[in-house]
Design a protein around this motif. Sequence first.
Motif, PDB file in Angstrom:
ATOM      1  N   THR A  69       0.831  -1.200   0.000  1.00  0.00           N
ATOM      2  CA  THR A  69       0.000   0.000   0.000  1.00  0.00           C
ATOM      3  C   THR A  69       0.865   1.250   0.000  1.00  0.00           C
ATOM      4  O   THR A  69       1.954   1.272   0.586  1.00  0.00           O
ATOM      5  N   ARG A  70       0.358   2.268  -0.643  1.00  0.00           N
ATOM      6  CA  ARG A  70       1.033   3.566  -0.642  1.00  0.00           C
ATOM      7  C   ARG A  70       0.657   4.397   0.573  1.00  0.00           C
ATOM      8  O   ARG A  70       1.271   5.423   0.847  1.00  0.00           O
ATOM      9  N   HIS A  71      -0.385   3.968   1.261  1.00  0.00           N
ATOM     10  CA  HIS A  71      -0.899   4.765   2.380  1.00  0.00           C
ATOM     11  C   HIS A  71      -1.104   3.889   3.612  1.00  0.00           C
ATOM     12  O   HIS A  71      -2.250   3.688   4.048  1.00  0.00           O
ATOM     13  N   PRO A  72      -0.056   3.365   4.213  1.00  0.00           N
ATOM     14  CA  PRO A  72      -0.230   2.478   5.381  1.00  0.00           C
ATOM     15  C   PRO A  72      -0.922   3.160   6.553  1.00  0.00           C
ATOM     16  O   PRO A  72      -1.768   2.552   7.219  1.00  0.00           O
ATOM     17  N   ARG A  73      -0.593   4.405   6.826  1.00  0.00           N
ATOM     18  CA  ARG A  73      -1.218   5.098   7.951  1.00  0.00           C
ATOM     19  C   ARG A  73      -2.687   5.377   7.686  1.00  0.00           C
ATOM     20  O   ARG A  73      -3.527   5.259   8.588  1.00  0.00           O
ATOM     21  N   LEU A  74      -2.992   5.762   6.452  1.00  0.00           N
ATOM     22  CA  LEU A  74      -4.385   6.022   6.116  1.00  0.00           C
ATOM     23  C   LEU A  74      -5.199   4.727   6.110  1.00  0.00           C
ATOM     24  O   LEU A  74      -6.380   4.723   6.477  1.00  0.00           O
ATOM     25  N   GLN A  75      -4.589   3.634   5.682  1.00  0.00           N
ATOM     26  CA  GLN A  75      -5.281   2.350   5.733  1.00  0.00           C
ATOM     27  C   GLN A  75      -5.607   1.972   7.174  1.00  0.00           C
ATOM     28  O   GLN A  75      -6.702   1.470   7.468  1.00  0.00           O
ATOM     29  N   ARG A 176      -8.266   6.592  -4.777  1.00  0.00           N
ATOM     30  CA  ARG A 176      -7.825   7.205  -6.027  1.00  0.00           C
ATOM     31  C   ARG A 176      -6.677   6.433  -6.674  1.00  0.00           C
ATOM     32  O   ARG A 176      -6.565   6.365  -7.895  1.00  0.00           O
ATOM     33  N   ASP A 177      -5.798   5.878  -5.855  1.00  0.00           N
ATOM     34  CA  ASP A 177      -4.641   5.181  -6.417  1.00  0.00           C
ATOM     35  C   ASP A 177      -4.308   3.906  -5.650  1.00  0.00           C
ATOM     36  O   ASP A 177      -3.161   3.478  -5.612  1.00  0.00           O
ATOM     37  N   GLU A 178      -5.318   3.288  -5.002  1.00  0.00           N
ATOM     38  CA  GLU A 178      -5.088   2.061  -4.245  1.00  0.00           C
ATOM     39  C   GLU A 178      -5.980   0.952  -4.780  1.00  0.00           C
ATOM     40  O   GLU A 178      -7.120   1.193  -5.178  1.00  0.00           O
ATOM     41  N   ASP A 179      -5.465  -0.261  -4.798  1.00  0.00           N
ATOM     42  CA  ASP A 179      -6.236  -1.429  -5.214  1.00  0.00           C
ATOM     43  C   ASP A 179      -7.398  -1.636  -4.252  1.00  0.00           C
ATOM     44  O   ASP A 179      -7.225  -1.590  -3.028  1.00  0.00           O
ATOM     45  N   TRP A 181      -8.903  -4.295  -3.471  1.00  0.00           N
ATOM     46  CA  TRP A 181      -8.703  -5.474  -2.632  1.00  0.00           C
ATOM     47  C   TRP A 181      -7.736  -5.197  -1.495  1.00  0.00           C
ATOM     48  O   TRP A 181      -7.851  -5.773  -0.413  1.00  0.00           O
ATOM     49  N   THR A 182      -6.795  -4.319  -1.731  1.00  0.00           N
ATOM     50  CA  THR A 182      -5.886  -3.922  -0.658  1.00  0.00           C
ATOM     51  C   THR A 182      -6.665  -3.252   0.460  1.00  0.00           C
ATOM     52  O   THR A 182      -6.458  -3.539   1.651  1.00  0.00           O
ATOM     53  N   SER A 183      -7.576  -2.359   0.102  1.00  0.00           N
ATOM     54  CA  SER A 183      -8.393  -1.684   1.099  1.00  0.00           C
ATOM     55  C   SER A 183      -9.281  -2.664   1.859  1.00  0.00           C
ATOM     56  O   SER A 183      -9.435  -2.573   3.083  1.00  0.00           O
ATOM     57  N   LEU A 184      -9.863  -3.629   1.150  1.00  0.00           N
ATOM     58  CA  LEU A 184     -10.714  -4.614   1.798  1.00  0.00           C
ATOM     59  C   LEU A 184      -9.919  -5.500   2.756  1.00  0.00           C
ATOM     60  O   LEU A 184     -10.382  -5.823   3.853  1.00  0.00           O
ATOM     61  N   VAL A 185      -8.723  -5.910   2.338  1.00  0.00           N
ATOM     62  CA  VAL A 185      -7.898  -6.772   3.183  1.00  0.00           C
ATOM     63  C   VAL A 185      -7.521  -6.059   4.475  1.00  0.00           C
ATOM     64  O   VAL A 185      -7.637  -6.622   5.573  1.00  0.00           O
ATOM     65  N   TYR A 186      -7.083  -4.814   4.356  1.00  0.00           N
ATOM     66  CA  TYR A 186      -6.680  -4.080   5.549  1.00  0.00           C
ATOM     67  C   TYR A 186      -7.862  -3.827   6.478  1.00  0.00           C
ATOM     68  O   TYR A 186      -7.729  -3.936   7.709  1.00  0.00           O
ATOM     69  N   LEU A 228     -19.247  -0.159  -1.694  1.00  0.00           N
ATOM     70  CA  LEU A 228     -18.950   1.192  -1.224  1.00  0.00           C
ATOM     71  C   LEU A 228     -17.590   1.670  -1.723  1.00  0.00           C
ATOM     72  O   LEU A 228     -17.459   2.808  -2.192  1.00  0.00           O
ATOM     73  N   ILE A 229     -16.586   0.819  -1.622  1.00  0.00           N
ATOM     74  CA  ILE A 229     -15.252   1.212  -2.081  1.00  0.00           C
ATOM     75  C   ILE A 229     -15.262   1.482  -3.574  1.00  0.00           C
ATOM     76  O   ILE A 229     -14.661   2.447  -4.061  1.00  0.00           O
ATOM     77  N   ARG A 230     -15.954   0.647  -4.327  1.00  0.00           N
ATOM     78  CA  ARG A 230     -16.077   0.865  -5.771  1.00  0.00           C
ATOM     79  C   ARG A 230     -16.759   2.197  -6.065  1.00  0.00           C
ATOM     80  O   ARG A 230     -16.337   2.949  -6.943  1.00  0.00           O
ATOM     81  N   ALA A 231     -17.838   2.470  -5.331  1.00  0.00           N
ATOM     82  CA  ALA A 231     -18.592   3.703  -5.561  1.00  0.00           C
ATOM     83  C   ALA A 231     -17.735   4.925  -5.274  1.00  0.00           C
ATOM     84  O   ALA A 231     -17.686   5.871  -6.075  1.00  0.00           O
TER      85      ALA A 231
END
Length: 292
Positions: A69-75, A176-179, A181-186, A228-231
């Motif tokens: 991830t490019r945003h570990p803290r935000l995740q 905007r620039d994250e997968d 699935w990465t967001s869902l996993v975290y 939701l993430i897709r939207a």
Amino acid sequence: MFLLSSRDTRARAILLMIGAIFFFSAMDSTAKALAQEIGVLPTLWARYAGQTLFVLALVARRFPGVLKTRHPRLQLARSLFLLLATASYFVGISNIGLAEAAAIMNINPVLITLGAAVFLGEGLGIRRILGIAAAMTGALIVIRPGGEVFTIYAVFPLAAACCYSAYALTTRFVGRDEDIWTSLVYTGLIGAGILTLMVIPVWVMPSTKELALMALIALFGTIGQLCLIRALSQGEAGMLAPFAYTGLIFATFWGLVLFDEWPDGYSLLGAAIIACAGTYVWYRETFGARRP
């Protein structure tokens, strides 16, 4: 051609948003039923543990690359925001009606619109301030502090709305620039990890019926989260915010059908004020701002 493509993208984002709200409302009604059987904490754990298992099964071939991830803290932040929002809301719906909780929770579109303006550097106009004031007034009508029907549990959906608004804004930024699935996993791993440590001391083996309800919570929550993430990745947070009010309809339906809950006149009035305030702010800021 560009305009057509843009409209198609917006329409797809809106449908995904409505789909997300539907599945979240189905998850909430299932969670309310389960929490009455085994308590809030195991119910909350089921929501996260189940989602994590579903997601890990879907991304097994991409693991561990999906964790990049490019945003570990935000995740981490967005995962904690959602965990707090879900926990607060589950406590609320376990003790008050679904329609009342949904009405209070639905001040979040106004908060999202406000947050999107503030964090994107837009000015804080009088319309936004009036919209926030009206939405909070509507929430107070539903909660009715000091009244005979007031319960402290009505405050929990209000806390959930604030946490969810923070989650939605960080999701929009990260998306905007994250997968996806990465967001869902975290989201799943962080929530499930924290809740597993908390649920172990109070764990009791659930019955077959309770296990089935746990599976439904996980399924509904995962689908809703994905939508939701897709939207939010395809549409602006401010543009999508008003469509969250469909949750009022879904919550009232589930409350009537599953729990025989009839919202009173004050709850309906407060819900209407909240919905109108949010829709007004959205319309003025989305369309009014474009007029020369």
